[in-house]
Design an enzyme around this catalytic site. Structure first.
Site, PDB file in Angstrom:
ATOM      1  N   THR A 160       0.876  -1.182   0.000  1.00 47.75           N
ATOM      2  CA  THR A 160       0.000   0.000   0.000  1.00 47.75           C
ATOM      3  C   THR A 160       0.915   1.234   0.000  1.00 47.75           C
ATOM      4  O   THR A 160       1.367   1.649  -1.053  1.00 47.75           O
ATOM      5  CB  THR A 160      -0.982  -0.003   1.194  1.00 47.75           C
ATOM      6  OG1 THR A 160      -0.246  -0.126   2.403  1.00 47.75           O
ATOM      7  CG2 THR A 160      -1.991  -1.117   1.064  1.00 47.75           C
ATOM      8  N   LYS A 186       4.201  -6.796   3.787  1.00 48.18           N
ATOM      9  CA  LYS A 186       3.946  -5.377   3.510  1.00 48.18           C
ATOM     10  C   LYS A 186       3.566  -4.694   4.818  1.00 48.18           C
ATOM     11  O   LYS A 186       3.146  -5.343   5.778  1.00 48.18           O
ATOM     12  CB  LYS A 186       2.866  -5.184   2.451  1.00 48.18           C
ATOM     13  CG  LYS A 186       1.494  -5.694   2.757  1.00 48.18           C
ATOM     14  CD  LYS A 186       0.557  -4.823   3.544  1.00 48.18           C
ATOM     15  CE  LYS A 186       0.572  -3.388   3.146  1.00 48.18           C
ATOM     16  NZ  LYS A 186      -0.448  -2.636   3.981  1.00 48.18           N
ATOM     17  N   THR A 197      -2.500  -1.949   8.033  1.00 50.85           N
ATOM     18  CA  THR A 197      -2.061  -3.314   8.077  1.00 50.85           C
ATOM     19  C   THR A 197      -0.653  -3.715   7.768  1.00 50.85           C
ATOM     20  O   THR A 197      -0.032  -3.266   6.819  1.00 50.85           O
ATOM     21  CB  THR A 197      -2.901  -4.164   7.117  1.00 50.85           C
ATOM     22  OG1 THR A 197      -4.215  -3.968   7.476  1.00 50.85           O
ATOM     23  CG2 THR A 197      -2.530  -5.602   7.189  1.00 50.85           C
ATOM     24  N   GLU A 284       6.810   4.778   8.241  1.00 51.11           N
ATOM     25  CA  GLU A 284       6.482   6.065   7.631  1.00 51.11           C
ATOM     26  C   GLU A 284       7.432   7.165   8.110  1.00 51.11           C
ATOM     27  O   GLU A 284       7.498   7.466   9.294  1.00 51.11           O
ATOM     28  CB  GLU A 284       5.028   6.409   7.942  1.00 51.11           C
ATOM     29  CG  GLU A 284       4.094   5.468   7.186  1.00 51.11           C
ATOM     30  CD  GLU A 284       2.659   5.548   7.634  1.00 51.11           C
ATOM     31  OE1 GLU A 284       1.812   5.031   6.894  1.00 51.11           O
ATOM     32  OE2 GLU A 284       2.393   6.112   8.684  1.00 51.11           O
ATOM     33  N   ASN A 407       0.838  11.340   7.369  1.00 49.22           N
ATOM     34  CA  ASN A 407      -0.379  11.021   8.112  1.00 49.22           C
ATOM     35  C   ASN A 407      -1.316  12.184   8.365  1.00 49.22           C
ATOM     36  O   ASN A 407      -2.447  11.980   8.796  1.00 49.22           O
ATOM     37  CB  ASN A 407      -0.012  10.336   9.422  1.00 49.22           C
ATOM     38  CG  ASN A 407       0.453   8.926   9.172  1.00 49.22           C
ATOM     39  OD1 ASN A 407      -0.276   8.138   8.595  1.00 49.22           O
ATOM     40  ND2 ASN A 407       1.684   8.630   9.543  1.00 49.22           N
ATOM     41  N   SER A 412      -7.876  10.608   0.159  1.00 52.77           N
ATOM     42  CA  SER A 412      -8.155  10.775  -1.283  1.00 52.77           C
ATOM     43  C   SER A 412      -7.080  11.566  -1.973  1.00 52.77           C
ATOM     44  O   SER A 412      -6.264  12.196  -1.334  1.00 52.77           O
ATOM     45  CB  SER A 412      -9.496  11.422  -1.548  1.00 52.77           C
ATOM     46  OG  SER A 412      -9.354  12.841  -1.556  1.00 52.77           O
TER      47      SER A 412
END
Lengths: 412, 412
Positions: A160, A186, A197, A284, A407, A412
């Site tokens: 992702t 992942k 996830t 991240e 974050n 979108s």
């Protein structure tokens, strides 16, 4: 969705040359569930007779695929896994359960097995309807494309917000018979911009009965996937599955402690730890990989809780981001854990350089070698908390502006 | 140390006009412990006969002043508090304990009381030697400067990385006799750039026996200071002290449940909650104040644990920073708490606008009013987790680039 414009600076140079594992084939394709211009649907086919073990999120709001996997796991048999990226199929009530069932039935029909032999995983946005017809209508195409050499494509297709595909393998022998363990994973935040996830799928050609496999995986996960943290947040969809096809035809082990399994256990741990580290290295915004080792605790479990409290502390993680030898924050985190600590034994080191010892700062410390260590990409925080024998290592990454960038974006 | 170049956008317009409290005087001065050009040392003098209650950090690596305060608290009597900013006097072994003792003795000698009636608090860098002689040598100057109207100066002098001084007051009557409750607090991260700690000192002229006072404070802290979080990190030095001078000469309450105390209890709660909210509003990098209310839990304690898990989630806090109605992350945090949850009852609202209900997203949601609420400075997250009667509200702030800026800086 945040655009991935670069690879993590902690990424390995390339995807490993994972050998084929007998009895396992992969297929991927673009189903257009959320992403465009990339594969987002993966099928892993497993030979008849494959045994399975699993470890799942402890979340009390687990996603529909996790509920399904937990339900079918006790049968101990698997013929396939189907995985989509872009939608996590979480919090959708009976519609979410029906979607999982439809996937399992479609794959079961195509492969000639029971739906209860088909594991399902989804990763992506929480709370949106999974367009399951985009999955079920493509099962035939997936089956037509199955390929024993497709593991790297699968590692890409399950991503992702990951910035690189994650794979690992190791070999061993069981009773003189060579076996291979290979896996993909992942995950970059526990939940990326709505992209939930950690998923990991590990396969082996070894013959290992399901109860034995489950024991090995539970122990192995504790020292790998359960010892990493990016931001302390727990996904609704974390899924780790281990499949053994039995095609190597090694002598069957009698139990998890069977000496036959010594090499296999090590190979499995190598793969699990390697994959878990790669997840952290893709954390991240991660700029640094941090290993936190705690010794002298009352028990290994206590050491792990202290280690995770340090690894989850925003103040420790920001200090490391700033290459700051801020051991006061480590002491703070030790205290926050609530675990038994002997203040007059407490010590902290960075990369082997002791900065505090026996409950006090090291006087007239030469900070230069500490600063050099902290300027690097791989940071070691070592803590001694008393005279016990409990020890544990956990892994995390630093907390940087990148994490906020990723974050705090709009969806979108 | 990060420079404070601006006030938090969530700061109140001005320091409140706190009335003098009979039996309480304040003095501050520049002792030069770490800061230059500002007051960093505070003495609060309390009239003979003052009773005291306290709540301290639960850290197992608590600082030397906390250890001292915990030891003398059971006497229930106080004549003074001495507070320094810039050095937390933590993790200094026997030298740290001796420094606290020296402070208490110097103040005791100057005021003619036992050292065990002198409370001590320190906030600032962890692990560095407290230059205690800079404190003990100035006690005479402090005593000479005592002033019943000095509370605002004290609120300034106890600050570390705070961007505004924090004060609050309320009045009530006990048996028809008017009493005042007034307090000051400091704290912006649980540990700012090495600047540890939340400190709060609340004073009243009411007559309240120490055991009753302790009960009121413990209950009050649970719904205020123990219901806030900035970054989940726990200071080694958190200290909340409540002093009652008895100068109002109200009828003495028989116990914490005495109906006499009804108004006083409310006044105390008002002050504690106001100060706690101000600490959150000065959270490092805070741009938004977030109230998380959980209802329908198994118990109030369960509701509070769920609320704090939501309030501590980096993914929830970054979503709010981005004005993102990301209720999936709220669901994730509910699940992470491990508390009992009825998935088919679970609901989420932002500012009263329901986005998920009865275990599923609200279909065809009009996102405009939700977006308007989230664009504001004061955000309400409301969660229903089942059919229980447990409820709780906790408060936090968003997680922004400002937090990283402040905490990833080098020390010094």
């Amino acid at each position: 969705m945040a655009k991935i414009t670069h690879r993590s600076p902690l990424a390995p140079e390339r995807f490993p040359r994972v050998p084929a594992v007998a009895g396992v084939r992969f297929a991927t394709l673009e189903a257009g569930i959320r992403y465009r211009g990339r594969h987002d649907l993966t099928l892993i086919e497993l030979a008849p007779g494959t045994t399975v073990a699993g470890v799942f999120t402890r979340s009390t709001t687990a996603g529909h695929p996790v509920l399904w996997c937990r339900r079918i796991l006790p049968h101990g048999r698997a013929r396939a896994v189907i995985v989509n990226a872009g939608n996590a199929n979480v919090f959708r009530g009976s519609e979410g359960d029906a979607a999982v069932r439809a996937e399992a039935e479609a794959v079961g029909q195509a492969l000639g097995c029971a739906p209860e032999e088909v594991f399902v995983a989804s990763t992506g946005v929480i709370g949106e309807r999974l367009p399951v017809e985009k999955i079920t209508s493509r099962v035939g195409d997936l089956v037509a494309g199955l390929d024993a050499g497709g593991i790297e494509a699968a590692a890409w297709a399950i991503m992702t917000t990951d910035t690189f595909p994650k794979g690992a393998f190791a070999t061993a022998a069981i009773g003189g018979v060579p076996v291979t363990v290979a896996g993909i994973a992942k995950g970059s935040g526990m939940i990326a911009p709505d992209m939930a996830t950690m998923l990991a799928f590990v396969v082996t050609d070894a013959t290992v009965p399901a109860p034995v496999l489950q024991h090995l995986l539970s122990v192995g996960a504790d020292a790998s996937f359960n010892a990493i943290t990016v931001d302390s947040d727990t996904s609704t969809s974390d899924t780790l599955l281990l499949f053994a096809t039995g095609r190597a035809r090694n002598p069957e082990p009698a139990g998890a402690d069977d000496p036959l399994l010594e090499g296999f256990r090590t190979a499995l741990q190598t793969v699990l730890t390697d994959l878990a580290h790669q997840v952290v290295k893709d954390g991240e915004g991660a700029q640094k990989f941090i290993a936190v080792t705690v010794r002298g605790a009352e028990s290994d479990a206590s050491a792990r809780r202290i280690g995770l409290t340090i690894a989850n502390s925003p103040l420790v993680k920001t200090a490391i981001a700033g290459s700051d030898a801020n051991w006061g924050r480590v002491i703070m985190a030790v205290g926050k854990s609530g675990e038994p600590v002997a203040m007059d034994r407490l010590g902290v080191a960075f990369g082997g350089h002791v900065v505090a010892r026996a409950g006090a700062a090291v006087p007239d410390l030469d900070e230069a070698p500490v600063a050099r260590h902290l300027a690097g990409r791989e940071i070691a925080i070592e803590v001694v908390v008393g005279e016990g024998r409990g020890a544990a290592t956990v892994w995390t990454c630093d907390l940087t502006h990148g994490y906020i960038d990723i974050n705090a974006d709009y969806r979108s």
